[in-house]
Design a protein around this motif. Structure first.
Motif, PDB file in Angstrom:
ATOM      1  N   GLN A 144      75.227 -47.726  99.690  1.00 19.88           N
ATOM      2  CA  GLN A 144      74.601 -48.926  99.156  1.00 19.88           C
ATOM      3  C   GLN A 144      73.832 -48.673  97.879  1.00 19.88           C
ATOM      4  OE1 GLN A 144      74.734 -52.036 100.645  1.00 19.88           O
ATOM      5  NE2 GLN A 144      76.038 -51.287 102.294  1.00 19.88           N
ATOM      6  N   LYS A 145      74.020 -47.479  97.306  1.00 21.35           N
ATOM      7  CA  LYS A 145      73.214 -47.197  96.118  1.00 21.35           C
ATOM      8  C   LYS A 145      74.050 -47.278  94.855  1.00 21.35           C
ATOM      9  CE  LYS A 145      69.069 -45.580  97.415  1.00 21.35           C
ATOM     10  NZ  LYS A 145      68.024 -46.472  97.049  1.00 21.35           N
ATOM     11  N   LEU A 146      75.350 -47.231  95.023  1.00 22.27           N
ATOM     12  CA  LEU A 146      76.211 -47.088  93.852  1.00 22.27           C
ATOM     13  C   LEU A 146      77.216 -48.221  93.822  1.00 22.27           C
ATOM     14  CD1 LEU A 146      76.287 -44.835  91.782  1.00 22.27           C
ATOM     15  CD2 LEU A 146      78.242 -43.892  92.978  1.00 22.27           C
ATOM     16  N   ILE A 147      77.438 -48.729  92.632  1.00 21.33           N
ATOM     17  CA  ILE A 147      78.462 -49.776  92.488  1.00 21.33           C
ATOM     18  C   ILE A 147      79.589 -49.212  91.628  1.00 21.33           C
ATOM     19  CG2 ILE A 147      78.931 -52.056  91.572  1.00 21.33           C
ATOM     20  CD1 ILE A 147      76.262 -52.914  92.237  1.00 21.33           C
ATOM     21  N   VAL A 148      80.802 -49.408  92.113  1.00 19.54           N
ATOM     22  CA  VAL A 148      81.976 -48.942  91.361  1.00 19.54           C
ATOM     23  C   VAL A 148      82.711 -50.167  90.821  1.00 19.54           C
ATOM     24  CG1 VAL A 148      84.095 -47.644  91.473  1.00 19.54           C
ATOM     25  CG2 VAL A 148      82.171 -46.990  92.898  1.00 19.54           C
ATOM     26  N   ALA A 149      82.978 -50.160  89.531  1.00 10.49           N
ATOM     27  CA  ALA A 149      83.717 -51.286  88.934  1.00 10.49           C
ATOM     28  C   ALA A 149      84.842 -50.745  88.085  1.00 10.49           C
ATOM     29  CB  ALA A 149      82.789 -52.140  88.087  1.00 10.49           C
ATOM     30  N   GLU A 150      85.907 -51.530  87.989  1.00 10.16           N
ATOM     31  CA  GLU A 150      87.009 -51.144  87.099  1.00 10.16           C
ATOM     32  C   GLU A 150      87.148 -52.214  86.035  1.00 10.16           C
ATOM     33  OE1 GLU A 150      90.751 -50.318  88.851  1.00 10.16           O
ATOM     34  OE2 GLU A 150      89.977 -48.641  90.027  1.00 10.16           O
ATOM     35  N   ILE A 151      87.187 -51.795  84.816  1.00  5.36           N
ATOM     36  CA  ILE A 151      87.253 -52.785  83.745  1.00  5.36           C
ATOM     37  C   ILE A 151      88.387 -52.444  82.788  1.00  5.36           C
ATOM     38  CG2 ILE A 151      84.822 -53.390  83.754  1.00  5.36           C
ATOM     39  CD1 ILE A 151      84.511 -51.524  81.366  1.00  5.36           C
ATOM     40  N   TRP A 152      88.930 -53.497  82.202  1.00  3.61           N
ATOM     41  CA  TRP A 152      89.835 -53.338  81.072  1.00  3.61           C
ATOM     42  C   TRP A 152      89.012 -53.479  79.818  1.00  3.61           C
ATOM     43  CZ3 TRP A 152      94.472 -51.581  81.944  1.00  3.61           C
ATOM     44  CH2 TRP A 152      95.145 -51.924  83.109  1.00  3.61           C
ATOM     45  N   CYS A 153      89.245 -52.583  78.874  1.00  2.00           N
ATOM     46  CA  CYS A 153      88.399 -52.605  77.697  1.00  2.00           C
ATOM     47  C   CYS A 153      89.210 -52.086  76.527  1.00  2.00           C
ATOM     48  CB  CYS A 153      87.178 -51.756  77.984  1.00  2.00           C
ATOM     49  SG  CYS A 153      86.404 -51.038  76.565  1.00  2.00           S
ATOM     50  N   PRO A 154      89.039 -52.646  75.335  1.00  8.47           N
ATOM     51  CA  PRO A 154      89.768 -52.111  74.186  1.00  8.47           C
ATOM     52  C   PRO A 154      89.308 -50.698  73.876  1.00  8.47           C
ATOM     53  CG  PRO A 154      88.761 -54.227  73.666  1.00  8.47           C
ATOM     54  CD  PRO A 154      88.225 -53.811  74.967  1.00  8.47           C
ATOM     55  N   VAL A 155      90.250 -49.842  73.524  1.00  9.88           N
ATOM     56  CA  VAL A 155      89.925 -48.433  73.315  1.00  9.88           C
ATOM     57  C   VAL A 155      88.920 -48.267  72.186  1.00  9.88           C
ATOM     58  CG1 VAL A 155      90.891 -46.265  72.527  1.00  9.88           C
ATOM     59  CG2 VAL A 155      92.102 -47.599  74.207  1.00  9.88           C
ATOM     60  N   SER A 156      89.063 -49.111  71.149  1.00 11.39           N
ATOM     61  CA  SER A 156      88.177 -48.945  70.008  1.00 11.39           C
ATOM     62  C   SER A 156      86.752 -49.372  70.322  1.00 11.39           C
ATOM     63  CB  SER A 156      88.706 -49.763  68.827  1.00 11.39           C
ATOM     64  OG  SER A 156      89.123 -51.022  69.280  1.00 11.39           O
ATOM     65  N   ASP A 157      86.544 -50.076  71.443  1.00  7.61           N
ATOM     66  CA  ASP A 157      85.199 -50.567  71.750  1.00  7.61           C
ATOM     67  C   ASP A 157      84.506 -49.759  72.822  1.00  7.61           C
ATOM     68  OD1 ASP A 157      86.177 -53.996  71.307  1.00  7.61           O
ATOM     69  OD2 ASP A 157      85.171 -52.606  69.943  1.00  7.61           O
ATOM     70  N   LEU A 158      85.077 -48.615  73.205  1.00  8.32           N
ATOM     71  CA  LEU A 158      84.480 -47.847  74.302  1.00  8.32           C
ATOM     72  C   LEU A 158      83.053 -47.444  73.989  1.00  8.32           C
ATOM     73  CD1 LEU A 158      87.217 -45.498  75.737  1.00  8.32           C
ATOM     74  CD2 LEU A 158      85.827 -47.145  76.942  1.00  8.32           C
ATOM     75  N   ALA A 159      82.811 -47.032  72.748  1.00 10.87           N
ATOM     76  CA  ALA A 159      81.464 -46.567  72.397  1.00 10.87           C
ATOM     77  C   ALA A 159      80.451 -47.702  72.519  1.00 10.87           C
ATOM     78  CB  ALA A 159      81.468 -46.019  70.976  1.00 10.87           C
ATOM     79  N   VAL A 160      80.872 -48.898  72.076  1.00 12.60           N
ATOM     80  CA  VAL A 160      79.962 -50.045  72.143  1.00 12.60           C
ATOM     81  C   VAL A 160      79.622 -50.361  73.586  1.00 12.60           C
ATOM     82  CG1 VAL A 160      79.715 -52.440  71.479  1.00 12.60           C
ATOM     83  CG2 VAL A 160      81.006 -50.917  70.050  1.00 12.60           C
ATOM     84  N   VAL A 161      80.642 -50.286  74.454  1.00 14.04           N
ATOM     85  CA  VAL A 161      80.407 -50.592  75.866  1.00 14.04           C
ATOM     86  C   VAL A 161      79.439 -49.581  76.466  1.00 14.04           C
ATOM     87  CG1 VAL A 161      81.536 -50.640  78.095  1.00 14.04           C
ATOM     88  CG2 VAL A 161      82.586 -51.780  76.171  1.00 14.04           C
ATOM     89  N   GLN A 162      79.636 -48.313  76.090  1.00 12.91           N
ATOM     90  CA  GLN A 162      78.750 -47.287  76.643  1.00 12.91           C
ATOM     91  C   GLN A 162      77.300 -47.535  76.216  1.00 12.91           C
ATOM     92  OE1 GLN A 162      80.365 -43.462  76.502  1.00 12.91           O
ATOM     93  NE2 GLN A 162      78.933 -42.889  78.109  1.00 12.91           N
ATOM     94  N   ASN A 163      77.127 -47.887  74.939  1.00 10.87           N
ATOM     95  CA  ASN A 163      75.767 -48.156  74.464  1.00 10.87           C
ATOM     96  C   ASN A 163      75.144 -49.309  75.212  1.00 10.87           C
ATOM     97  OD1 ASN A 163      75.751 -46.154  72.635  1.00 10.87           O
ATOM     98  ND2 ASN A 163      76.409 -47.435  70.906  1.00 10.87           N
ATOM     99  N   ALA A 164      75.939 -50.340  75.457  1.00 11.59           N
ATOM    100  CA  ALA A 164      75.411 -51.505  76.172  1.00 11.59           C
ATOM    101  C   ALA A 164      74.968 -51.117  77.572  1.00 11.59           C
ATOM    102  CB  ALA A 164      76.473 -52.604  76.232  1.00 11.59           C
TER     103      ALA A 164
END
Lengths: 142, 830
Positions: B329-349
């Motif tokens: 109950q402590k961890l949430i696992v999610a799977e997302i589709w994301c554009p490859v060029s935006d990976l860094a932005v997603v990580q920062n967010a």
């Protein structure tokens, strides 16, 4: 003076009187803003809603530009507009003045177009005033 | 590579984050609008998901908000629009918001109930008041009746006429001695009164006196009660038994009865008390309304902010429902589709989100390989959005397929303009589009479906207008008149004596005369610089020339468009590394098309370039038909030497391409399958190797789900579709000619029947008629030629793109990338 010219002058005269009246109303309205009820009667010169006034304004601008250009093309005797000129068989009889008759007819139609364009200037001015009055009414109510 | 030519490369990423930071992380991702969450619990129904209670709470809050908004609209309170980007509340704030909403709702409902009750009381009191006022005269009558029953004296002369009549009526029943009249007073609806009176007459046979009067509808009465008309009535009867019956009848007719005191003094007192009560009630009502307005105004300041908060919460909970919660109950696992060029932005967010929630553990991004097809994401801006939308309306492109949108930005307005072709109308359309673009934000507030469509397509309309001006200049058509800017190449004077055959008598004899270009001087030899010569506008055989020109132009445009489509399929093959398909599909298709329809275009262009005598010139259509039928008779005129040999060669080549398309590919697939099967069976001695190949063979077996029969049928369908489609699609492009002819003719009819009537009046009234007729001309131009023809040309250009162009290369079997985005969520609601 020819008939169309007389008509043109009378129309201009009427327009100038009306515009003077409107200008004085607008001046008074500007001096005493914030909708005092005594001037409400003057603002009741408003006779059409905002949409109709805007349509009238657009129509008049289009009319002025297009009719003015048509007038220019008629007075320069453009051949493409030959079918719009009301000539008859008599005008094309052999004679020294046949060509001049056709040109005179062209000029007549051209002057008609110019007068119509002038009338549209008047209608456009009227619509513009209505648009301004409508905007003022909107601000006063709120 | 991020561009509009191809959809973006997407990757599947696993996210791990802590439950406490879940809200903040997801809200950050929502503000970004770049990730699409995959459903990790597809087998769970809506009620089995983990956060279903929270979602229900959010929906309940939305319901309360809608109720509040309705109340505000009813009381004309303006809802303030908030613009700041608020922070998303966490779970605690949700509870706080919930309690606030419930309290507000209860309060509002109570206020409304009290208001209704008070209003009902006020209506009753008003009825009593009017009753008392109007029954004054009736009571006077009653008094006079009583006195009149005594022996008549000199005073009786001063009776009013009405009492005279009543006395006559009742004189039969009056006996000497005092009459004891009792009465029943009340209020009844006016429409029920005649029936009421009839029933009373039938029951009591006139042994009663009925008086009624209409209640004057004052403004206040109307505001409180509405437009219902009511009558006051009073019935004077003798005896209590009758009175009881009357009471029952009144109840049946739903008349409200009020007790009226007998004496004048008591009535006056009652009137006064009713007045004071009414004053009190009015004051209470006013206070209630003020209080209600105050509550609603206070709520109105926040209602939009609350609304967006609740929507965001609901979106976050919905997203959490898609994720997997770990056992601890402590961890949430999610799977997302994301554009490859935006990976860094997603990580920062995500890092920002976890910092906000104060958790120490940063979320983990883990990119995983997958065989599933990712969604198709085309990055668009405001300009390209419209064009991408019309492509997606037919079918969202397969992942990483070539995107027809950039080509459509040019070809779609161009094909529209070929069908619309009038520079005057194009100018009006362009000005309209410029106005819509400048006023886009304020027009969005109208919230009309039609205006939304127009605003969404404003850049398309702008381009359509600009291209129409261009084609209008080429067709030399402006409100059905031509411009003579560069000087026409045709001249009439040389046709006359002494250069040419015409005399003065010729003009009198014939109605139509044809200019002969072989007479020197008539045709200057150089064509008009840009567009169609203006002399055609006043020629009576204008249509014979223009039809031929426009039909050939449509065929040329059509074949070029389709060849371009076939070339795009080459780009697709190169990208997906299907090099075999280039030789098996692209090359035969290209050869087939070029040898038949490319040759047709060559014939058209060749015939335009050489000099021919019009009496003996061969028709291109007949040449083409004879070529296909191998019909070469000696009297047929050919265009150039060696034409027969070349045509036979081209037709044979095209016919040869058909079996290549049909048979070669299935044959090759069959051969490769046979080879692998042969390889497996040939490797029996080496056992270990054999098991490996056998396992790989079984793997192949699974891929071999598509049988040979299916493959051959698919290939046959594809071949037939392409070959027959070539001919039908080329003919389909003739609609470019048809619609432009219709537009030109409509425009000319409008000019001739509306504006020319005003121009031809030469008297003084001509200008006034011209003013009126010009207004009619303008209105009809806008409605018929701009709106109707514009929509029609738009539709046909779109169909040409969707069917004739895209079926040469487009698969369109992808699914659209729908990221979690708060901006689009809030925009769609408003």
């Amino acid at each position: 003076m020819t008939k169309p010219r007389r008509l043109l002058y009378s129309v201009c005269f009427m327009l100038s009187i009306y515009s003077k009246h409107r200008l004085s109303c607008n001046k008074l309205l500007e001096r005493y803003p914030a909708g005092s009820n005594t001037f409400w009667r003057m603002a009741s010169l408003l006779f059409c809603g905002p949409k109709l006034a805007a349509c009238g304004l657009v129509l008049s601008i289009w009319g002025v530009i297009m009719l003015a250009m048509l007038g220019i093309f008629f007075t320069t005797h453009s051949a493409v507009l030959i079918e719009d000129v009301p000539f008859t068989e008599k005008d094309m009889e052999d004679g020294p003045t046949a060509l001049q008759n056709i040109y005179n007819l062209y000029n007549q139609v051209g002057y008609n177009c110019f007068i119509a364009a002038a009338i549209y200037v008047g209608i456009g001015f009227l619509s513009f005033c209505q648009v301004r009055l409508n905007k003022r009414k909107e601000y006063l109510v709120h | 590579m991020s561009s509009l030519f191809r959809s973006e490369e997407m990757c599947l990423v696993q996210l791990f984050f802590q439950t406490e930071s879940a809200h903040n992380c997801i809200s950050e991702l929502g503000h970004l609008g770049l990730v699409q969450f995959k459903d990790l619990n597809p087998s769970a129904t809506a009620f089995q998901r983990r956060f279903v209670k929270e979602v229900k709470k959010c929906e309940e809050m939305e319901r309360i908000l809608r109720y509040l908004e309705k109340e505000m609209v009813k009381s004309n309170i303006v809802i303030a629009a908030t613009k700041e980007k608020e922070m998303v509340p966490c779970a605690r704030d949700v509870l706080e918001l919930e309690s606030t909403f419930e309290k507000l709702e209860q309060e509002l409902r109570e206020i409304n109930r009290n208001h209704a009750t008070l209003r009902q009381n006020l209506i009753e009191l008003m009825d009593i008041d009017s009753l008392l006022r109007m029954t004054e005269d009736f009571f006077e009558e009653a008094e006079s009746l009583l006195t009149y029953s005594e022996p008549p004296s000199e005073d009786s002369v001063s009776m009013t006429v009405s009492s005279h009549i009543t006395s006559r009526r009742n004189s039969n029943s009056s006996t000497s001695g005092a009459l004891h009249l009792s009465f029943v007073a009340g209020v009844i609806k006016q429409e029920r009164f005649p029936a009421f009176e009839k029933v009373l007459w039938r029951l009591f046979h006139g042994n009663f006196v009925l008086r009624h009067a209409e209640i004057q509808a004052t403004e206040e009465l109307q505001a409180v009660r509405g437009a219902v008309k009511k009558d006051v009535f009073i019935i004077f009867v003798q005896g209590d038994h009758v009175r009881e019956k009357i009471r029952k009848v009144c109840e049946g007719f739903r008349a409200s009865l009020y007790s009226c005191p007998k004496t004048l003094y008591e009535r006056k007192q009652m009137s006064n008390s009713v007045m004071t009560q009414m004053e009190d009630l009015r004051m209470i009502l006013r206070r209630t309304e003020e209080y209600r307005a105050g509550v609603l105004t206070r709520a109105a300041e926040h209602v939009q902010e609350w609304g967006s908060k609740v929507k965001k919460m609901k979106a976050i909970y919905y997203t959490l429902n898609l994720c997997n919660i770990d056992i601890t109950q402590k961890l949430i696992v999610a799977e997302i589709w994301c554009p490859v060029s935006d990976l860094a932005v997603v990580q920062n967010a995500l890092i920002k989100g976890s910092e906000q929630s104060g958790s120490s553990v940063t979320p983990v991004l883990n990119r995983i390989q997958t065989q599933q097809t990712p969604p198709t994401f085309n990055r668009t801006n405001t300009f390209t959005e419209g064009f991408q939308a019309i492509i997606d309306a037919y079918g969202v492109g397969t992942y990483q397929e070539i995107n027809p949108a950039p080509c459509t930005i040019v070809t779609f307005p161009f094909l529209f303009a070929v069908m619309f072709g009038d520079c005057g109308h194009g100018l009006v359309m362009t000005l309209f589009a410029v106005w819509v673009i400048s006023q886009a934000e304020s027009l969005r507030k109208w919230k009309n479906e039609v205006t939304d469509v127009v605003i969404g397509g404003r850049y398309i309309i702008l381009l359509m207008g600009m291209f129409s001006i261009y084609t209008g200049l080429i067709y030399n058509d402006c409100f059905s008149k031509s411009f003579n800017i560069f000087g026409s190449s045709w001249c009439v004077r040389p046709m006359f004596h002494p250069h040419g055959p015409w005399q003065n008598e010729t003009l009198h004899e014939y109605h139509h005369l044809q200019l002969n270009p072989s007479v020197p001087g008539v045709y200057s030899g150089d064509p008009y610089v840009f567009g169609i010569d203006p002399v055609w506008n006043i020629a009576s055989n204008k249509l014979s020339f223009l039809n031929s020109f426009k039909m050939k132009m449509s065929v040329i445009l059509g074949v070029s468009h389709m060849l371009f489509g076939v070339t795009l399929s080459l780009v697709n093959f190169v990208h997906f590394r299907k090099f075999q398909d280039i030789f098996l599909q692209f090359v035969p298709q290209l050869i087939f098309m070029l040898s038949l329809f490319g040759y047709l275009i060559f014939l058209i262009l060749y015939k335009w370039c050489i000099t021919l005598r019009s009496e003996t010139a061969p028709s291109i259509l007949l040449l083409f038909i004879n070529m296909m039928l191998f019909d070469y008779q000696s009297e047929h005129v050919l265009l150039y030497g060696g034409q027969k040999g070349l045509q036979i060669f081209l037709v044979l080549t095209a016919v040869l391409m058909v079996p290549v398309l049909l048979l070669v590919k299935p044959f090759l697939i069959y051969r490769t399958r046979m080879k692998t099967r042969h390889q497996v069976f040939g490797n029996n001695p080496n056992d270990q190797h054999g098991t490996d190949t056998r396992s790989s063979f079984s793997h192949h077996q699974k891929d071999e789900m598509v049988s040979m029969g299916d493959i051959s049928v698919y290939q046959a369908i594809h071949t037939v579709e392409f070959c027959l489609g070539c001919i039908s699609n080329t003919a389909s492009y003739l609609r470019l000619w048809a619609l432009s002819l219709a537009h030109a003719e409509l425009s000319e009819v409008l000019w001739r029947m509306v504006l020319q009537v005003g121009l031809k009046i030469s008297s003084g009234m001509g200008s006034l008629m011209l003013v009126v007729l010009f207004a009619a001309f303008a209105v009809l131009t806008v409605t018929i030629l701009l709106v109707m023809e514009g929509l029609s040309a738009f539709l046909h250009a779109l169909r040409l793109h969707w069917v004739e162009f895209q079926n040469k290369f487009y698969e369109g079997s992808g699914y659209k990338f729908t990221p979690l985005s708060f901006d689009s969520l809030l925009k769609t609601q408003q």
